[in-house]
Design a protein around this motif. Structure first.
Motif, PDB file in Angstrom:
ATOM      1  N   TYR A 145       0.789  -1.223   0.000  1.00  0.00           N
ATOM      2  CA  TYR A 145       0.000   0.000   0.000  1.00  0.00           C
ATOM      3  C   TYR A 145       0.824   1.277   0.000  1.00  0.00           C
ATOM      4  O   TYR A 145       0.271   2.363  -0.140  1.00  0.00           O
ATOM      5  N   THR A 146       2.134   1.170   0.152  1.00  0.00           N
ATOM      6  CA  THR A 146       2.971   2.371   0.043  1.00  0.00           C
ATOM      7  C   THR A 146       3.733   2.429  -1.265  1.00  0.00           C
ATOM      8  O   THR A 146       4.368   3.449  -1.568  1.00  0.00           O
ATOM      9  N   THR A 147       3.661   1.377  -2.054  1.00  0.00           N
ATOM     10  CA  THR A 147       4.389   1.372  -3.330  1.00  0.00           C
ATOM     11  C   THR A 147       3.489   1.129  -4.530  1.00  0.00           C
ATOM     12  O   THR A 147       3.930   1.264  -5.670  1.00  0.00           O
ATOM     13  N   ILE A 148       2.213   0.804  -4.319  1.00  0.00           N
ATOM     14  CA  ILE A 148       1.335   0.413  -5.420  1.00  0.00           C
ATOM     15  C   ILE A 148       1.042   1.593  -6.345  1.00  0.00           C
ATOM     16  O   ILE A 148       0.921   2.738  -5.899  1.00  0.00           O
ATOM     17  N   ARG A 149       0.961   1.293  -7.634  1.00  0.00           N
ATOM     18  CA  ARG A 149       0.625   2.278  -8.654  1.00  0.00           C
ATOM     19  C   ARG A 149      -0.506   1.716  -9.514  1.00  0.00           C
ATOM     20  O   ARG A 149      -0.792   0.529  -9.467  1.00  0.00           O
ATOM     21  N   ASP A 150      -1.113   2.583 -10.334  1.00  0.00           N
ATOM     22  CA  ASP A 150      -2.206   2.127 -11.197  1.00  0.00           C
ATOM     23  C   ASP A 150      -1.780   0.947 -12.061  1.00  0.00           C
ATOM     24  O   ASP A 150      -2.548   0.009 -12.282  1.00  0.00           O
ATOM     25  N   LYS A 151      -0.548   0.985 -12.556  1.00  0.00           N
ATOM     26  CA  LYS A 151      -0.068  -0.071 -13.443  1.00  0.00           C
ATOM     27  C   LYS A 151       0.061  -1.414 -12.730  1.00  0.00           C
ATOM     28  O   LYS A 151       0.174  -2.453 -13.386  1.00  0.00           O
ATOM     29  N   ASP A 152       0.031  -1.394 -11.390  1.00  0.00           N
ATOM     30  CA  ASP A 152       0.083  -2.638 -10.629  1.00  0.00           C
ATOM     31  C   ASP A 152      -1.298  -3.268 -10.471  1.00  0.00           C
ATOM     32  O   ASP A 152      -1.421  -4.399  -9.990  1.00  0.00           O
ATOM     33  N   VAL A 153      -2.338  -2.523 -10.869  1.00  0.00           N
ATOM     34  CA  VAL A 153      -3.721  -2.978 -10.689  1.00  0.00           C
ATOM     35  C   VAL A 153      -4.380  -3.321 -12.022  1.00  0.00           C
ATOM     36  O   VAL A 153      -5.064  -4.336 -12.144  1.00  0.00           O
ATOM     37  N   PHE A 154      -4.183  -2.481 -13.025  1.00  0.00           N
ATOM     38  CA  PHE A 154      -4.819  -2.751 -14.316  1.00  0.00           C
ATOM     39  C   PHE A 154      -3.902  -2.322 -15.455  1.00  0.00           C
ATOM     40  O   PHE A 154      -3.040  -1.457 -15.293  1.00  0.00           O
ATOM     41  N   GLY A 155      -4.111  -2.979 -16.604  1.00  0.00           N
ATOM     42  CA  GLY A 155      -3.332  -2.680 -17.781  1.00  0.00           C
ATOM     43  C   GLY A 155      -4.045  -1.698 -18.686  1.00  0.00           C
ATOM     44  O   GLY A 155      -5.029  -1.054 -18.296  1.00  0.00           O
ATOM     45  N   CYS A 156      -3.575  -1.608 -19.915  1.00  0.00           N
ATOM     46  CA  CYS A 156      -4.115  -0.626 -20.856  1.00  0.00           C
ATOM     47  C   CYS A 156      -5.582  -0.924 -21.148  1.00  0.00           C
ATOM     48  O   CYS A 156      -6.027  -2.058 -21.045  1.00  0.00           O
ATOM     49  N   PRO A 157      -6.356   0.131 -21.527  1.00  0.00           N
ATOM     50  CA  PRO A 157      -7.775  -0.087 -21.818  1.00  0.00           C
ATOM     51  C   PRO A 157      -7.983  -0.848 -23.120  1.00  0.00           C
ATOM     52  O   PRO A 157      -7.054  -1.052 -23.893  1.00  0.00           O
TER      53      PRO A 157
END
Length: 240
Positions: A145-157
Motif C-alpha cells: 500500500y505504500t508502493t502500489i501504482r495504477d499499473k500494478d492494478v490494471f493494464g491498458c484499456p
C-alpha cells in the motif's frame, strides 16, 4: 467577407469531421462496453431468459447461504466468535486501514487474533494478511500500500482477449500471486483447522448477486483434501 468565407467553410468542415470522429469513437467504445458486459459463453446464465436468470440467481444465493451457515456452525456451534474484523472498501484508502492495523499491534493490550475476518473490495485484499496477523503480514501490507501504482492494478484499456473488459486486470492477479504465496495459503488452511474463518465478498456482475467466498475453507479443502472440510476448533483433523 470574401476572406471570411473560406474560414467559415473550413471551420464547418472541421466541425463535421470532429463530429464524425466523435460518433465513430463513441460507436467503438459502445461495442467494447457491450462486449465487456455480455454474458460469457461458458456462463450458467448463457441462453437464459430474464425470469430464468432470476430464478437461478435465487437458487445460487440460497445454496451459498446454506454453505456459509454450515461453515460458521462448524467453527462456532459451541461458542460465539469473540473478535471479528470487518474491512470496508475504498481503493487506495485501504492504506489507512493498514496503518490502523499496524498501530493496533503497538497498543497496550496488543492486537487480538481475530476469529473471523471479512472484507470487500480493497478490504478483501487486506483481509488475508489481517487474518494471518503476524508482523511479516503487516510488513507485506505496508509494502503493497505504500508502493502500489495504477499499473500494478490494471493494464491498458480496450482489452479484447477473453474475458472481454475495458481494462486488463492481469497486473492485479500477478500482484496477488506474488504475495499470497503457497506458504501463506497453508497458514490460512491451518487457521481454518483451528476454528478461525476468513471470508471476502464480491458481486456477480451478470446477476448483481453478492457472493461471500469462504477463503479459509477453500484453502483448507485444497491443502487437506482427505480431511473433513468442516474442521472444528481445537480438533486436529485426521487424514485418511
Amino acid at each position: 467577407m470574401g476572406m471570411l468565407l473560406p474560414l467559415v467553410v473550413t471551420m464547418k468542415q472541421s466541425t463535421q469531421t470532429g463530429a464524425s470522429l466523435f460518433r465513430a469513437c463513441s460507436g467503438i467504445l459502445a461495442i467494447v462496453l457491450i462486449a465487456g458486459c455480455s454474458t460469457r459463453p461458458n456462463s450458467r446464465f448463457a441462453g437464459l431468459s430474464p425470469q430464468q436468470s432470476r430464478a437461478l440467481t435465487q437458487h445460487l444465493a440460497l445454496q451459498r447461504d446454506q454453505e456459509l451457515q454450515a461453515d460458521l456452525r462448524s467453527a462456532f456451534a459451541n461458542h460465539p466468535p469473540k473478535n471479528v474484523l470487518i474491512l470496508s472498501g475504498g481503493d487506495a484508502n485501504g492504506a489507512f486501514g493498514c496503518g490502523i492495523l499496524s498501530g493496533w499491534r503497538n497498543a497496550p493490550a496488543g492486537r487480538p487474533k481475530f476469529d473471523v475476518v471479512t472484507g470487500v473490495s480493497t478490504g478483501a485484499l487486506i483481509a488475508t494478511f489481517a487474518f494471518l496477523g503476524e508482523e511479516q503480514d503487516d510488513a507485506t501490507l505496508r509494502e503493497v500500500y505504500t508502493t502500489i501504482r495504477d499499473k500494478d492494478v490494471f493494464g491498458c484499456p480496450f482489452n479484447f482477449s477473453p474475458p472481454n473488459s475495458v481494462f486488463d486486470t492481469a497486473p492485479l492477479k500477478r500482484l496477488i500471486a506474488k504475495h499470497v504465496t503457497p506458504q501463506a495459503f497453508r497458514r490460512v488452511a491451518t487457521a481454518h483447522r483451528e476454528g478461525r474463518r476468513l471470508y471476502v465478498t464480491t458481486v456477480e456482475l451478470e446477476s448483481g448477486g453478492v457472493y461471500i467466498w469462504p477463503l479459509s475453507k477453500i484453502a483448507f479443502d485444497a491443502i487437506y483434501p482427505t480431511s473433513s472440510s468442516t474442521a472444528h476448533p481445537g480438533r486436529r483433523s485426521q487424514r485418511s
